[in-house]
Design an enzyme around this catalytic site. Structure first.
Site, PDB file in Angstrom:
ATOM      1  N   ARG A  38       0.818  -1.226   0.000  1.00 29.41           N
ATOM      2  CA  ARG A  38       0.000   0.000   0.000  1.00 29.41           C
ATOM      3  C   ARG A  38       0.845   1.266   0.000  1.00 29.41           C
ATOM      4  O   ARG A  38       0.465   2.264   0.608  1.00 29.41           O
ATOM      5  CB  ARG A  38      -0.955   0.035   1.195  1.00 29.41           C
ATOM      6  CG  ARG A  38      -2.068  -0.980   1.069  1.00 29.41           C
ATOM      7  CD  ARG A  38      -3.397  -0.463   1.638  1.00 29.41           C
ATOM      8  NE  ARG A  38      -4.218  -1.630   1.865  1.00 29.41           N
ATOM      9  CZ  ARG A  38      -4.518  -2.103   3.068  1.00 29.41           C
ATOM     10  NH1 ARG A  38      -4.135  -1.474   4.159  1.00 29.41           N
ATOM     11  NH2 ARG A  38      -5.228  -3.201   3.187  1.00 29.41           N
ATOM     12  N   ARG A  42      -3.679   6.128   0.853  1.00 28.43           N
ATOM     13  CA  ARG A  42      -4.310   7.340   1.391  1.00 28.43           C
ATOM     14  C   ARG A  42      -3.430   8.112   2.368  1.00 28.43           C
ATOM     15  O   ARG A  42      -3.759   9.235   2.737  1.00 28.43           O
ATOM     16  CB  ARG A  42      -5.638   6.969   2.068  1.00 28.43           C
ATOM     17  CG  ARG A  42      -6.723   6.623   1.066  1.00 28.43           C
ATOM     18  CD  ARG A  42      -7.975   6.087   1.742  1.00 28.43           C
ATOM     19  NE  ARG A  42      -7.729   4.788   2.358  1.00 28.43           N
ATOM     20  CZ  ARG A  42      -8.621   4.146   3.123  1.00 28.43           C
ATOM     21  NH1 ARG A  42      -9.791   4.700   3.382  1.00 28.43           N
ATOM     22  NH2 ARG A  42      -8.334   2.961   3.626  1.00 28.43           N
ATOM     23  N   ARG A  51      -7.602  10.960  -5.982  1.00 24.57           N
ATOM     24  CA  ARG A  51      -8.753  10.066  -5.861  1.00 24.57           C
ATOM     25  C   ARG A  51     -10.048  10.798  -5.511  1.00 24.57           C
ATOM     26  O   ARG A  51     -11.128  10.225  -5.614  1.00 24.57           O
ATOM     27  CB  ARG A  51      -8.466   9.013  -4.767  1.00 24.57           C
ATOM     28  CG  ARG A  51      -7.493   7.928  -5.178  1.00 24.57           C
ATOM     29  CD  ARG A  51      -8.173   6.679  -5.717  1.00 24.57           C
ATOM     30  NE  ARG A  51      -9.209   6.176  -4.831  1.00 24.57           N
ATOM     31  CZ  ARG A  51     -10.502   6.276  -5.068  1.00 24.57           C
ATOM     32  NH1 ARG A  51     -10.941   6.863  -6.163  1.00 24.57           N
ATOM     33  NH2 ARG A  51     -11.383   5.811  -4.207  1.00 24.57           N
ATOM     34  N   ASP A  87      -6.631  -3.620  -7.377  1.00 22.99           N
ATOM     35  CA  ASP A  87      -7.275  -4.231  -6.216  1.00 22.99           C
ATOM     36  C   ASP A  87      -7.446  -5.727  -6.470  1.00 22.99           C
ATOM     37  O   ASP A  87      -7.626  -6.139  -7.618  1.00 22.99           O
ATOM     38  CB  ASP A  87      -8.648  -3.591  -5.973  1.00 22.99           C
ATOM     39  CG  ASP A  87      -9.192  -3.946  -4.595  1.00 22.99           C
ATOM     40  OD1 ASP A  87      -9.929  -4.946  -4.488  1.00 22.99           O
ATOM     41  OD2 ASP A  87      -8.848  -3.257  -3.623  1.00 22.99           O
ATOM     42  N   TYR A 165     -14.144 -13.391   0.333  1.00 24.96           N
ATOM     43  CA  TYR A 165     -14.845 -12.137   0.031  1.00 24.96           C
ATOM     44  C   TYR A 165     -16.154 -12.395  -0.725  1.00 24.96           C
ATOM     45  O   TYR A 165     -17.175 -11.772  -0.462  1.00 24.96           O
ATOM     46  CB  TYR A 165     -13.964 -11.217  -0.827  1.00 24.96           C
ATOM     47  CG  TYR A 165     -13.057 -10.302  -0.045  1.00 24.96           C
ATOM     48  CD1 TYR A 165     -13.582  -9.265   0.729  1.00 24.96           C
ATOM     49  CD2 TYR A 165     -11.675 -10.448  -0.090  1.00 24.96           C
ATOM     50  CE1 TYR A 165     -12.754  -8.401   1.440  1.00 24.96           C
ATOM     51  CE2 TYR A 165     -10.835  -9.596   0.618  1.00 24.96           C
ATOM     52  CZ  TYR A 165     -11.377  -8.574   1.382  1.00 24.96           C
ATOM     53  OH  TYR A 165     -10.556  -7.731   2.088  1.00 24.96           O
TER      54      TYR A 165
END
Length: 368
Positions: A38, A42, A51, A87, A165
């Site tokens: 990552r 963010r 974004r 992703d 998921y």
């Protein structure tokens, strides 16, 4: 400006820093290479700005946006590798499932798989180039724009992690809906895992064809399984993926290092080190020295600083890194965190982490 990809020839710029690739293969390096899971995330104000107001998966489908986000951390820090911005859930999407990124909640499947008959909703033959071509375009574009500075890593989620998921419908603490399948519907579980494996193999090969120079397989939900379930529902598919990808690449005279990251799967360390991956990624709960002993020098290791150590003052980060390097040794080692960077982390401290790895490892290698 729109890029016409059909005219991009894959004559990529010459690689200038292959430290990461050499460490992955266990070769000598001048310093220990470092990158962060990552690292495009963010915690970077420029990432948040790029974004802002855009749908997450829409961003994933824009090669230009993915390229920009992948390059942002490299402008700030001397990382030794980049990982393409994407992703793991693009694979279930390619198989026909709807996935949305819900602000404040994370990834959500409005219609998760509930019972084995729901497998009929999935695409049987997935045209990977058609469904995931946007990832390949992002990789090719980024390989050009990175100008050979560092290698570019491609990645995928592993079958069990994606399966969990698809059944849970999002993140979960217990994963009990997905695990219910393993105990109650083992045949259907294997069928789904096989379907995922087939798509993943094609997807990884497509990433290499597009320009990926290394591949990481994320088994993020390994730790929710016990050793017996891991050996039945995770490990065989991890091995199958590496073997099939390697065999296909060999035919083309190609070879890219592969990294397996099975989070919290302590009990699987010996098995993972004998699974055709050059590198085994470790989370922060594993002691570096014991990981070296248990993998017996068969693989390079990647990891494993606790991401939360980045909340410490810089001097403390430097000490933690030094200890970590002493535990792993400098050969066949790629420094990383034991998990991804969190959004509230200070970029300055990430810089301190990278610098500490480079500085301490250079000194250690000199003294050898």
């Amino acid at each position: 400006p729109l890029v016409n990809y059909s005219f991009i020839l894959l004559d990529f710029p010459q690689l200038q820093n292959d430290t990461f690739l050499r460490a992955a293969r266990g070769e000598e390096t001048e310093h220990v290479p470092v990158w962060c899971m990552r690292q495009a995330g963010r915690y970077l104000p420029e990432f948040r700005e790029s974004r802002a107001g855009k749908d997450f998966f829409e961003t994933c489908r824009s090669p230009e946006a993915c390229c920009e986000l992948t390059l942002q951390p490299l402008r700030r820090f001397p990382f030794d590798a980049a990982i393409i911005f994407s992703d793991i859930l693009v694979v279930p999407q390619a198989m026909g499932m709807d996935v949305q990124m819900v602000p404040g909640k994370g990834p959500t499947f409005p219609e998760p798989l509930k019972e084995p008959e729901d497998l009929q909703r999935l695409r049987v033959k997935v045209d990977v180039a058609k469904e995931l071509g946007y990832v390949f375009k992002a990789i090719t574009l980024t390989r050009h724009k990175i100008e050979g500075k560092v290698p570019l890593i491609g990645f995928t989620g592993a079958p069990w992690t994606l399966m969990s998921y698809m059944i849970e419908g999002g993140g979960s603490n217990t994963h009990s809906k997905a695990k219910r399948w393993l105990y109650r519907h083992p045949e259907a579980s294997h069928m789904l895992l096989r379907m995922l494996t087939d798509v993943i193999v094609e997807y990884l090969l497509g990433q290499v064809a597009a320009g990926a120079q290394a591949l990481q397989v994320f088994e993020s939900h390994a730790g929710i399984l016990g050793p017996v379930e891991f050996k039945e529902f995770s490990l065989p598919y991890l091995r199958d993926i590496a073997r099939r990808v390697k065999d296909k690449l060999k035919e083309a005279g190609q070879d890219v290092p592969m990294i397996a990251f099975a989070k919290d799967a302590h009990y699987g360390l010996e098995d993972l080190s004998q699974s055709h991956y050059e590198v085994v990624g470790l989370d922060w709960t594993i002691d570096p020295r014991s990981a070296r002993e248990r993998t017996g020098g068969k693989v390079s290791l990647q990891g494993n600083m606790d991401p939360c150590a980045l909340y410490a003052p810089k001097e403390r980060i430097s000490d933690i890194v030094k200890k970590m390097l002493e535990g792993f040794g400098t050969r066949g080692y790629i420094a990383n965190l034991g998990h991804g960077l969190y959004p509230d982390m200070d970029p300055e401290n990430v810089g301190a982490f990278v610098e500490a790895v480079h500085q301490h490892s250079k000194q250690m290698i000199k003294q050898m």
